[in-house]
Design a protein around this motif. Structure first.
Motif, PDB file in Angstrom:
ATOM      1  N   HIS A 160      23.709  93.751  33.472  1.00  0.00           N
ATOM      2  CA  HIS A 160      23.914  92.334  33.155  1.00  0.00           C
ATOM      3  C   HIS A 160      23.682  91.454  34.378  1.00  0.00           C
ATOM      4  O   HIS A 160      23.152  90.345  34.264  1.00  0.00           O
ATOM      5  CB  HIS A 160      25.336  92.127  32.623  1.00  0.00           C
ATOM      6  CG  HIS A 160      25.678  90.686  32.369  1.00  0.00           C
ATOM      7  ND1 HIS A 160      25.183  89.988  31.289  1.00  0.00           N
ATOM      8  CD2 HIS A 160      26.443  89.814  33.084  1.00  0.00           C
ATOM      9  CE1 HIS A 160      25.639  88.744  31.327  1.00  0.00           C
ATOM     10  NE2 HIS A 160      26.404  88.603  32.397  1.00  0.00           N
ATOM     11  N   PHE A 161      24.058  91.974  35.545  1.00  0.00           N
ATOM     12  CA  PHE A 161      23.892  91.204  36.785  1.00  0.00           C
ATOM     13  C   PHE A 161      22.588  91.532  37.523  1.00  0.00           C
ATOM     14  O   PHE A 161      22.363  91.049  38.637  1.00  0.00           O
ATOM     15  CB  PHE A 161      25.092  91.442  37.713  1.00  0.00           C
ATOM     16  CG  PHE A 161      26.370  90.837  37.201  1.00  0.00           C
ATOM     17  CD1 PHE A 161      26.588  89.472  37.279  1.00  0.00           C
ATOM     18  CD2 PHE A 161      27.335  91.631  36.608  1.00  0.00           C
ATOM     19  CE1 PHE A 161      27.760  88.902  36.787  1.00  0.00           C
ATOM     20  CE2 PHE A 161      28.514  91.081  36.115  1.00  0.00           C
ATOM     21  CZ  PHE A 161      28.723  89.709  36.206  1.00  0.00           C
ATOM     22  N   GLY A 162      21.739  92.354  36.896  1.00  0.00           N
ATOM     23  CA  GLY A 162      20.447  92.667  37.489  1.00  0.00           C
ATOM     24  C   GLY A 162      20.519  93.562  38.705  1.00  0.00           C
ATOM     25  O   GLY A 162      19.634  93.537  39.566  1.00  0.00           O
ATOM     26  N   ILE A 163      21.561  94.400  38.801  1.00  0.00           N
ATOM     27  CA  ILE A 163      21.741  95.285  39.959  1.00  0.00           C
ATOM     28  C   ILE A 163      21.219  96.678  39.610  1.00  0.00           C
ATOM     29  O   ILE A 163      21.730  97.325  38.686  1.00  0.00           O
ATOM     30  CB  ILE A 163      23.218  95.380  40.368  1.00  0.00           C
ATOM     31  CG1 ILE A 163      23.777  93.990  40.677  1.00  0.00           C
ATOM     32  CG2 ILE A 163      23.394  96.300  41.572  1.00  0.00           C
ATOM     33  CD1 ILE A 163      25.285  93.951  40.832  1.00  0.00           C
ATOM     34  N   PRO A 164      20.187  97.159  40.308  1.00  0.00           N
ATOM     35  CA  PRO A 164      19.648  98.493  40.017  1.00  0.00           C
ATOM     36  C   PRO A 164      20.511  99.593  40.626  1.00  0.00           C
ATOM     37  O   PRO A 164      20.416  99.891  41.808  1.00  0.00           O
ATOM     38  CB  PRO A 164      18.253  98.451  40.665  1.00  0.00           C
ATOM     39  CG  PRO A 164      18.377  97.450  41.764  1.00  0.00           C
ATOM     40  CD  PRO A 164      19.411  96.451  41.340  1.00  0.00           C
ATOM     41  N   VAL A 165      21.379 100.175  39.818  1.00  0.00           N
ATOM     42  CA  VAL A 165      22.265 101.225  40.310  1.00  0.00           C
ATOM     43  C   VAL A 165      21.759 102.591  39.872  1.00  0.00           C
ATOM     44  O   VAL A 165      20.872 102.701  39.033  1.00  0.00           O
ATOM     45  CB  VAL A 165      23.718 101.027  39.817  1.00  0.00           C
ATOM     46  CG1 VAL A 165      24.255  99.681  40.260  1.00  0.00           C
ATOM     47  CG2 VAL A 165      23.810 101.172  38.305  1.00  0.00           C
ATOM     48  N   SER A 166      22.360 103.610  40.427  1.00  0.00           N
ATOM     49  CA  SER A 166      21.983 104.976  40.097  1.00  0.00           C
ATOM     50  C   SER A 166      22.784 105.486  38.901  1.00  0.00           C
ATOM     51  O   SER A 166      24.014 105.522  38.946  1.00  0.00           O
ATOM     52  CB  SER A 166      22.232 105.886  41.296  1.00  0.00           C
ATOM     53  OG  SER A 166      22.175 107.235  40.908  1.00  0.00           O
ATOM     54  N   THR A 167      22.073 105.871  37.840  1.00  0.00           N
ATOM     55  CA  THR A 167      22.736 106.496  36.693  1.00  0.00           C
ATOM     56  C   THR A 167      23.415 107.787  37.121  1.00  0.00           C
ATOM     57  O   THR A 167      24.521 108.106  36.686  1.00  0.00           O
ATOM     58  CB  THR A 167      21.705 106.794  35.583  1.00  0.00           C
ATOM     59  OG1 THR A 167      20.963 105.602  35.307  1.00  0.00           O
ATOM     60  CG2 THR A 167      22.379 107.264  34.313  1.00  0.00           C
ATOM     61  N   THR A 168      22.757 108.526  37.998  1.00  0.00           N
ATOM     62  CA  THR A 168      23.296 109.800  38.498  1.00  0.00           C
ATOM     63  C   THR A 168      24.617 109.586  39.216  1.00  0.00           C
ATOM     64  O   THR A 168      25.601 110.283  38.960  1.00  0.00           O
ATOM     65  CB  THR A 168      22.287 110.460  39.459  1.00  0.00           C
ATOM     66  OG1 THR A 168      21.034 110.581  38.803  1.00  0.00           O
ATOM     67  CG2 THR A 168      22.773 111.820  39.904  1.00  0.00           C
ATOM     68  N   HIS A 169      24.649 108.635  40.135  1.00  0.00           N
ATOM     69  CA  HIS A 169      25.879 108.363  40.878  1.00  0.00           C
ATOM     70  C   HIS A 169      26.998 107.931  39.935  1.00  0.00           C
ATOM     71  O   HIS A 169      28.150 108.339  40.084  1.00  0.00           O
ATOM     72  CB  HIS A 169      25.649 107.250  41.902  1.00  0.00           C
ATOM     73  CG  HIS A 169      24.672 107.616  42.981  1.00  0.00           C
ATOM     74  ND1 HIS A 169      24.426 106.797  44.059  1.00  0.00           N
ATOM     75  CD2 HIS A 169      23.880 108.700  43.153  1.00  0.00           C
ATOM     76  CE1 HIS A 169      23.522 107.362  44.849  1.00  0.00           C
ATOM     77  NE2 HIS A 169      23.174 108.510  44.305  1.00  0.00           N
ATOM     78  N   THR A 170      26.634 107.085  38.982  1.00  0.00           N
ATOM     79  CA  THR A 170      27.633 106.522  38.067  1.00  0.00           C
ATOM     80  C   THR A 170      28.304 107.594  37.220  1.00  0.00           C
ATOM     81  O   THR A 170      29.535 107.657  37.135  1.00  0.00           O
ATOM     82  CB  THR A 170      26.966 105.474  37.144  1.00  0.00           C
ATOM     83  OG1 THR A 170      26.375 104.451  37.948  1.00  0.00           O
ATOM     84  CG2 THR A 170      27.989 104.850  36.216  1.00  0.00           C
ATOM     85  N   ILE A 171      27.507 108.459  36.588  1.00  0.00           N
ATOM     86  CA  ILE A 171      28.101 109.471  35.721  1.00  0.00           C
ATOM     87  C   ILE A 171      28.820 110.541  36.540  1.00  0.00           C
ATOM     88  O   ILE A 171      29.832 111.104  36.097  1.00  0.00           O
ATOM     89  CB  ILE A 171      27.037 110.108  34.774  1.00  0.00           C
ATOM     90  CG1 ILE A 171      27.718 110.988  33.709  1.00  0.00           C
ATOM     91  CG2 ILE A 171      26.007 110.886  35.548  1.00  0.00           C
ATOM     92  CD1 ILE A 171      28.678 110.246  32.802  1.00  0.00           C
TER      93      ILE A 171
END
Length: 336
Positions: free
Chosen positions: A275-286
């Protein structure tokens, strides 16, 4: 006139998107496979369907726009983009081969930034001036923040579910959680598609702008997002079984209840950052979300030795990819 190098860059970008799919398939299916809710084949098919479904919802392309602005426009050429993609693909295949769940997002950002910095150096400029510092700082901050947010949300969701289900019969609760995992894994795959496909969209749009095929990001043709979502879904269908094993069993033992909590937390975190346009890591998140459900049981339930190894891979991904991107650009520079 469209150049041959532009065609090669677009093909390479879509290939990276495909690799991203099978490299990151574990993010969406690890818990649902390890808890035996779905067979491995049905799990990747389920994830791929929801990866592509994100095409119809994530139409603002905020993450793609952020990626496109990682390197300043005056230092972007097709050679820079090509070198960044070569670096990103190399690191992704290396980590996939060894079963390390590193971030496809960060390797793409690192490779692109490294090749841009190398180009600036060859042009006689300060390499640091080639990158968008605010974008890089935000991305770097979320290397830490994304898994922490995922962990906190998963702890909260786990405690809520445990409180709601404590009076239910075990067999009934188990049935609920298995159905819940289908929904939560779909949500995570949906968020994964929306987050990760956009990163390659940003790279392709940048290449089209560099070659003056389109005037700006807003003029990106419809085939770009369509091909990117299709590629990541196809890649997910190919699986990523080495990383599934790491994510699903080596961090902590995951039950259906904990699978629901981890996947829901991961999907929520990705939805917020997108929503805020921040490209985060799916791997890190899960990974952070899985750690969270393990901590609720007891701190010792998390295999911290494995987690620390993953942390080193996370820390090294951007700098190693940047070095590879710089080296690839240097080879191109001296050959051409």
């Amino acid at each position: 006139m469209i150049s041959t190098l532009l065609i090669v860059v677009v093909i390479l970008a879509i290939a990276f998107d495909y690799i991203n799919g099978f490299h990151d398939a574990a993010n969406s299916i690890a818990t649902v496979v390890s808890t035996k809710v779905l067979t491995p084949f049905m799990a990747v098919l389920w994830a791929a369907i929801w990866n592509f479904a994100a095409y119809f919802y994530f139409t603002d392309h905020k993450v793609a726009n952020t990626i496109a602005k990682t390197v300043l426009e005056e230092y972007i050429t097709l050679e820079v983009i090509f070198a960044g993609l070569v670096a990103a693909i190399s690191w992704n295949l290396f980590t996939w081969y060894y079963g390390v769940p590193s971030s496809s997002s960060h390797t793409l950002i690192g490779g692109f930034a490294g090749s841009g910095m190398a180009y600036a150096w060859f042009m006689g400029a300060n390499p640091i001036t080639a990158i968008n510092h605010s974008a890089i700082v935000t991305i770097a901050a979320f290397i830490v923040l994304a898994p922490v947010i995922g962990m906190i949300i998963s702890v909260i969701i786990t405690l809520i579910i445990m409180n709601i289900a404590k009076r239910a019969r075990p067999a009934t609760a188990e049935k609920w959680f298995k159905v819940g995992q289908l929904i939560s894994s779909a949500g995570l795959s949906f968020a994964h598609g929306g987050n990760d496909a956009q990163k390659v969209m940003g790279i392709i749009a940048t290449a089209l702008i560099a070659e003056q095929v389109i005037p700006n990001f807003e003029a990106m043709p419809a085939w770009v997002p369509l091909s990117c979502y299709a590629a990541i879904a196809a890649g997910t269908m190919s699986g990523g079984w080495k990383i599934v094993k790491t994510m699903g069993t080596k961090i902590t033992k995951v039950t259906p209840l904990e699978g629901v909590a981890a996947e829901t937390a991961g999907a929520a975190t990705l939805g917020i950052t997108e929503h805020f346009g921040i490209p985060v890591s799916t791997t890190h998140t899960i990974t952070g979300s899985i750690i969270g459900v393990g901590v609720v049981k007891r701190v010792s339930a998390v295999r911290w030795g494995v987690t620390i190894s993953l942390l080193w891979a996370w820390i090294l991904t951007i700098p190693v990819s940047a070095v590879l991107g710089g080296l690839a650009l240097a080879i191109i520079h001296f050959i051409l």
